[in-house]
Design a protein around this motif. Structure first.
Motif, PDB file in Angstrom:
ATOM      1  N   THR A  22      -6.275 -23.439 -33.807  1.00 57.02           N
ATOM      2  CA  THR A  22      -6.069 -23.498 -35.242  1.00 57.02           C
ATOM      3  C   THR A  22      -7.342 -23.002 -35.898  1.00 57.02           C
ATOM      4  O   THR A  22      -8.438 -23.471 -35.576  1.00 57.02           O
ATOM      5  N   TYR A  23      -7.211 -22.018 -36.792  1.00 59.55           N
ATOM      6  CA  TYR A  23      -8.350 -21.474 -37.533  1.00 59.55           C
ATOM      7  C   TYR A  23      -8.243 -21.880 -38.998  1.00 59.55           C
ATOM      8  O   TYR A  23      -7.177 -21.742 -39.608  1.00 59.55           O
ATOM      9  N   HIS A  24      -9.344 -22.355 -39.539  1.00 58.66           N
ATOM     10  CA  HIS A  24      -9.421 -22.736 -40.947  1.00 58.66           C
ATOM     11  C   HIS A  24     -10.342 -21.729 -41.639  1.00 58.66           C
ATOM     12  O   HIS A  24     -11.549 -21.721 -41.380  1.00 58.66           O
ATOM     13  N   TYR A  25      -9.769 -20.876 -42.490  1.00 56.79           N
ATOM     14  CA  TYR A  25     -10.543 -19.891 -43.241  1.00 56.79           C
ATOM     15  C   TYR A  25     -11.010 -20.558 -44.531  1.00 56.79           C
ATOM     16  O   TYR A  25     -10.228 -20.752 -45.466  1.00 56.79           O
ATOM     17  N   MET A  26     -12.272 -20.943 -44.571  1.00 60.16           N
ATOM     18  CA  MET A  26     -12.788 -21.768 -45.653  1.00 60.16           C
ATOM     19  C   MET A  26     -12.876 -21.026 -46.989  1.00 60.16           C
ATOM     20  O   MET A  26     -12.685 -21.629 -48.031  1.00 60.16           O
ATOM     21  N   THR A  27     -13.155 -19.733 -46.967  1.00 61.75           N
ATOM     22  CA  THR A  27     -13.335 -18.996 -48.222  1.00 61.75           C
ATOM     23  C   THR A  27     -12.007 -18.711 -48.925  1.00 61.75           C
ATOM     24  O   THR A  27     -11.984 -18.517 -50.129  1.00 61.75           O
ATOM     25  N   ARG A  28     -10.908 -18.709 -48.180  1.00 59.88           N
ATOM     26  CA  ARG A  28      -9.613 -18.459 -48.819  1.00 59.88           C
ATOM     27  C   ARG A  28      -8.635 -19.614 -48.640  1.00 59.88           C
ATOM     28  O   ARG A  28      -7.450 -19.485 -48.943  1.00 59.88           O
ATOM     29  N   ILE A 140     -23.151 -15.858 -38.581  1.00 67.84           N
ATOM     30  CA  ILE A 140     -23.691 -16.526 -37.394  1.00 67.84           C
ATOM     31  C   ILE A 140     -22.554 -17.344 -36.809  1.00 67.84           C
ATOM     32  O   ILE A 140     -21.965 -18.193 -37.490  1.00 67.84           O
ATOM     33  N   ALA A 141     -22.192 -17.065 -35.554  1.00 67.51           N
ATOM     34  CA  ALA A 141     -21.087 -17.752 -34.894  1.00 67.51           C
ATOM     35  C   ALA A 141     -21.641 -18.760 -33.892  1.00 67.51           C
ATOM     36  O   ALA A 141     -22.487 -18.428 -33.066  1.00 67.51           O
ATOM     37  N   VAL A 142     -21.146 -19.994 -33.992  1.00 67.75           N
ATOM     38  CA  VAL A 142     -21.512 -21.062 -33.066  1.00 67.75           C
ATOM     39  C   VAL A 142     -20.237 -21.474 -32.338  1.00 67.75           C
ATOM     40  O   VAL A 142     -19.299 -21.992 -32.950  1.00 67.75           O
ATOM     41  N   ASP A 143     -20.205 -21.200 -31.047  1.00 61.89           N
ATOM     42  CA  ASP A 143     -19.006 -21.391 -30.234  1.00 61.89           C
ATOM     43  C   ASP A 143     -19.309 -22.454 -29.182  1.00 61.89           C
ATOM     44  O   ASP A 143     -20.310 -22.358 -28.471  1.00 61.89           O
ATOM     45  N   SER A 144     -18.452 -23.459 -29.090  1.00 68.33           N
ATOM     46  CA  SER A 144     -18.646 -24.554 -28.146  1.00 68.33           C
ATOM     47  C   SER A 144     -17.455 -24.644 -27.203  1.00 68.33           C
ATOM     48  O   SER A 144     -16.308 -24.610 -27.644  1.00 68.33           O
ATOM     49  N   ILE A 145     -17.748 -24.751 -25.899  1.00 68.77           N
ATOM     50  CA  ILE A 145     -16.716 -25.011 -24.895  1.00 68.77           C
ATOM     51  C   ILE A 145     -17.128 -26.288 -24.166  1.00 68.77           C
ATOM     52  O   ILE A 145     -18.214 -26.354 -23.589  1.00 68.77           O
ATOM     53  N   ARG A 155     -12.303 -26.325 -27.302  1.00 68.01           N
ATOM     54  CA  ARG A 155     -13.065 -25.236 -27.903  1.00 68.01           C
ATOM     55  C   ARG A 155     -13.272 -25.525 -29.382  1.00 68.01           C
ATOM     56  O   ARG A 155     -12.353 -25.990 -30.062  1.00 68.01           O
ATOM     57  N   LYS A 156     -14.470 -25.253 -29.863  1.00 65.58           N
ATOM     58  CA  LYS A 156     -14.775 -25.400 -31.283  1.00 65.58           C
ATOM     59  C   LYS A 156     -15.595 -24.186 -31.709  1.00 65.58           C
ATOM     60  O   LYS A 156     -16.550 -23.810 -31.026  1.00 65.58           O
ATOM     61  N   PRO A 163     -27.519 -16.224 -43.757  1.00 61.84           N
ATOM     62  CA  PRO A 163     -28.421 -16.252 -44.915  1.00 61.84           C
ATOM     63  C   PRO A 163     -29.301 -15.008 -44.958  1.00 61.84           C
ATOM     64  O   PRO A 163     -29.564 -14.382 -43.933  1.00 61.84           O
ATOM     65  N   GLN A 164     -29.752 -14.652 -46.150  1.00 63.15           N
ATOM     66  CA  GLN A 164     -30.595 -13.473 -46.340  1.00 63.15           C
ATOM     67  C   GLN A 164     -31.975 -13.663 -45.715  1.00 63.15           C
ATOM     68  O   GLN A 164     -32.604 -12.716 -45.298  1.00 63.15           O
ATOM     69  N   THR A 165     -32.440 -14.897 -45.658  1.00 65.09           N
ATOM     70  CA  THR A 165     -33.762 -15.191 -45.095  1.00 65.09           C
ATOM     71  C   THR A 165     -33.586 -15.928 -43.781  1.00 65.09           C
ATOM     72  O   THR A 165     -32.468 -16.091 -43.300  1.00 65.09           O
ATOM     73  N   ASP A 166     -34.667 -16.405 -43.202  1.00 64.44           N
ATOM     74  CA  ASP A 166     -34.596 -17.150 -41.935  1.00 64.44           C
ATOM     75  C   ASP A 166     -34.249 -18.624 -42.137  1.00 64.44           C
ATOM     76  O   ASP A 166     -34.573 -19.455 -41.299  1.00 64.44           O
ATOM     77  N   GLN A 167     -33.601 -18.947 -43.221  1.00 66.34           N
ATOM     78  CA  GLN A 167     -33.170 -20.314 -43.482  1.00 66.34           C
ATOM     79  C   GLN A 167     -32.004 -20.677 -42.563  1.00 66.34           C
ATOM     80  O   GLN A 167     -31.275 -19.803 -42.103  1.00 66.34           O
ATOM     81  N   PRO A 168     -31.795 -21.978 -42.315  1.00 65.39           N
ATOM     82  CA  PRO A 168     -30.625 -22.380 -41.514  1.00 65.39           C
ATOM     83  C   PRO A 168     -29.329 -22.016 -42.247  1.00 65.39           C
ATOM     84  O   PRO A 168     -29.279 -22.075 -43.473  1.00 65.39           O
ATOM     85  N   PRO A 169     -28.303 -21.645 -41.514  1.00 65.48           N
ATOM     86  CA  PRO A 169     -27.036 -21.310 -42.177  1.00 65.48           C
ATOM     87  C   PRO A 169     -26.399 -22.554 -42.776  1.00 65.48           C
ATOM     88  O   PRO A 169     -26.497 -23.644 -42.216  1.00 65.48           O
ATOM     89  N   GLU A 170     -25.731 -22.386 -43.921  1.00 65.53           N
ATOM     90  CA  GLU A 170     -25.085 -23.517 -44.587  1.00 65.53           C
ATOM     91  C   GLU A 170     -23.637 -23.242 -44.961  1.00 65.53           C
ATOM     92  O   GLU A 170     -22.796 -24.123 -44.853  1.00 65.53           O
ATOM     93  N   LYS A 171     -23.341 -22.009 -45.419  1.00 64.49           N
ATOM     94  CA  LYS A 171     -22.004 -21.716 -45.929  1.00 64.49           C
ATOM     95  C   LYS A 171     -21.054 -21.392 -44.774  1.00 64.49           C
ATOM     96  O   LYS A 171     -21.174 -20.363 -44.119  1.00 64.49           O
ATOM     97  N   VAL A 172     -20.103 -22.281 -44.533  1.00 65.09           N
ATOM     98  CA  VAL A 172     -19.125 -22.112 -43.458  1.00 65.09           C
ATOM     99  C   VAL A 172     -17.985 -21.236 -43.960  1.00 65.09           C
ATOM    100  O   VAL A 172     -17.406 -21.494 -45.016  1.00 65.09           O
ATOM    101  N   VAL A 173     -17.652 -20.188 -43.202  1.00 65.70           N
ATOM    102  CA  VAL A 173     -16.547 -19.302 -43.573  1.00 65.70           C
ATOM    103  C   VAL A 173     -15.320 -19.479 -42.678  1.00 65.70           C
ATOM    104  O   VAL A 173     -14.208 -19.168 -43.083  1.00 65.70           O
ATOM    105  N   LEU A 174     -15.527 -20.008 -41.456  1.00 63.30           N
ATOM    106  CA  LEU A 174     -14.409 -20.187 -40.526  1.00 63.30           C
ATOM    107  C   LEU A 174     -14.699 -21.356 -39.596  1.00 63.30           C
ATOM    108  O   LEU A 174     -15.824 -21.508 -39.110  1.00 63.30           O
ATOM    109  N   VAL A 175     -13.674 -22.172 -39.359  1.00 64.84           N
ATOM    110  CA  VAL A 175     -13.757 -23.235 -38.359  1.00 64.84           C
ATOM    111  C   VAL A 175     -12.515 -23.120 -37.486  1.00 64.84           C
ATOM    112  O   VAL A 175     -11.400 -23.009 -37.996  1.00 64.84           O
ATOM    113  N   GLY A 176     -12.717 -23.124 -36.178  1.00 61.67           N
ATOM    114  CA  GLY A 176     -11.597 -23.045 -35.260  1.00 61.67           C
ATOM    115  C   GLY A 176     -11.651 -24.150 -34.226  1.00 61.67           C
ATOM    116  O   GLY A 176     -12.740 -24.569 -33.805  1.00 61.67           O
TER     117      GLY A 176
END
Length: 193
Positions: A22-28, A140-145, A155-156, A163-176
Motif C-alpha cells: 500500500t502506497y500513501h502519496y502524501m502530497t496528493r 531521499i528514499a529510506v527503505d526497510s526490510i 517492508r516499509k 532539502p536544499q541544504t544538508d539539513q535532515p529531511p522532513e517533508k514526506v512525499v510517499l509512505v509504503g
C-alpha cells in the motif's frame, strides 16, 4: 566484524517473493495498492566487479564473501499500471556499531534514476532489519526490510523531499508498507520431465 546473521539474512532473501503493498502519496492525499513479484539470485563475481566498476568503487578482496544479488521485479498497481525492472546490487560492510553493521549499498541501476548509485545501509542484528538510505537528486528514499522468518518479510518505504541544504529531511512525499511472502517452487516430479 561478525557477519553471520547479516549473511543469513541475505541467504533467506534469495528466491521468489510475492508482495502486497500500500502506497500513501502524501502530497496528493491518495492511497494505491499494488502487487509485486521479486526474484532474487546470487551474483557471480564477474557481475560484482561490474557493479563496483560502474560505481567507480575500489575493488575489495575477497569478492566471494560480499553479498551480491541480481534482482528482477514486476509490479502491477490496482489501476493496471505495470513496472518491470532488473538490476544488480551489492552490500559492502565497512563498520560494526554495537548490534549493527553499516556500509555501502551499490546498484548498477537505481530505482528512482536510471544510473549506477551508491547508497548507505545499516543492518540491525537483533531484529534482522536492513535499512537502506538513498539520496537521489530530488528525494531521499529510506527503505526497510525486516525478516520476520525465512518466508516472511515486512517492508516499509518512506520517501522525503530532498532539502536544499544538508539539513535532515522532513517533508514526506510517499509512505509504503508491504508484506512479502516467499513462494516455494514445488519440486519437479519425474512424471513431468
Amino acid at each position: 566484524m561478525e557477519l553471520k546473521i547479516f549473511q543469513e539474512f541475505f541467504d533467506c532473501c534469495v528466491g521468489h517473493w510475492s508482495t502486497e503493498r500500500t502506497y500513501h502519496y502524501m502530497t496528493r492525499q491518495e492511497v494505491e495498492r499494488s502487487h509485486t513479484d521479486f526474484f532474487v539470485h546470487p551474483l557471480a563475481n564477474d557481475l560484482k566487479r561490474k557493479v563496483l566498476t560502474d560505481n567507480s568503487y575500489a575493488l575489495p578482496n575477497p569478492l566471494d564473501s560480499l553479498p551480491g544479488y541480481h534482482l528482477e521485479f514486476a509490479t502491477v498497481s490496482e489501476t493496471g499500471e505495470q513496472v518491470q525492472q532488473q538490476l544488480n546490487l551489492m552490500f559492502i560492510p565497512t563498520v560494526n556499531v554495537g548490534e549493527a553493521i553499516e556500509g555501502d549499498y551499490l546498484r548498477d541501476r537505481a530505482y528512482e534514476e536510471d544510473r549506477p548509485i551508491i547508497s548507505h545501509f545499516r543492518f540491525h542484528n537483533s531484529n534482522r532489519e536492513l535499512l537502506m538510505t538513498t539520496r537521489y537528486s530530488r528525494v531521499i528514499a529510506v527503505d526497510s526490510i525486516t525478516l520476520i522468518n525465512p518466508e516472511l518479510r515486512i517492508r516499509k518505504i518512506i520517501t522525503y523531499e530532498r532539502p536544499q541544504t544538508d539539513q535532515p529531511p522532513e517533508k514526506v512525499v510517499l509512505v509504503g508498507f508491504g508484506v512479502e511472502q516467499k513462494i516455494k517452487t514445488p519440486p519437479i516430479s519425474p512424471e513431468t520431465t
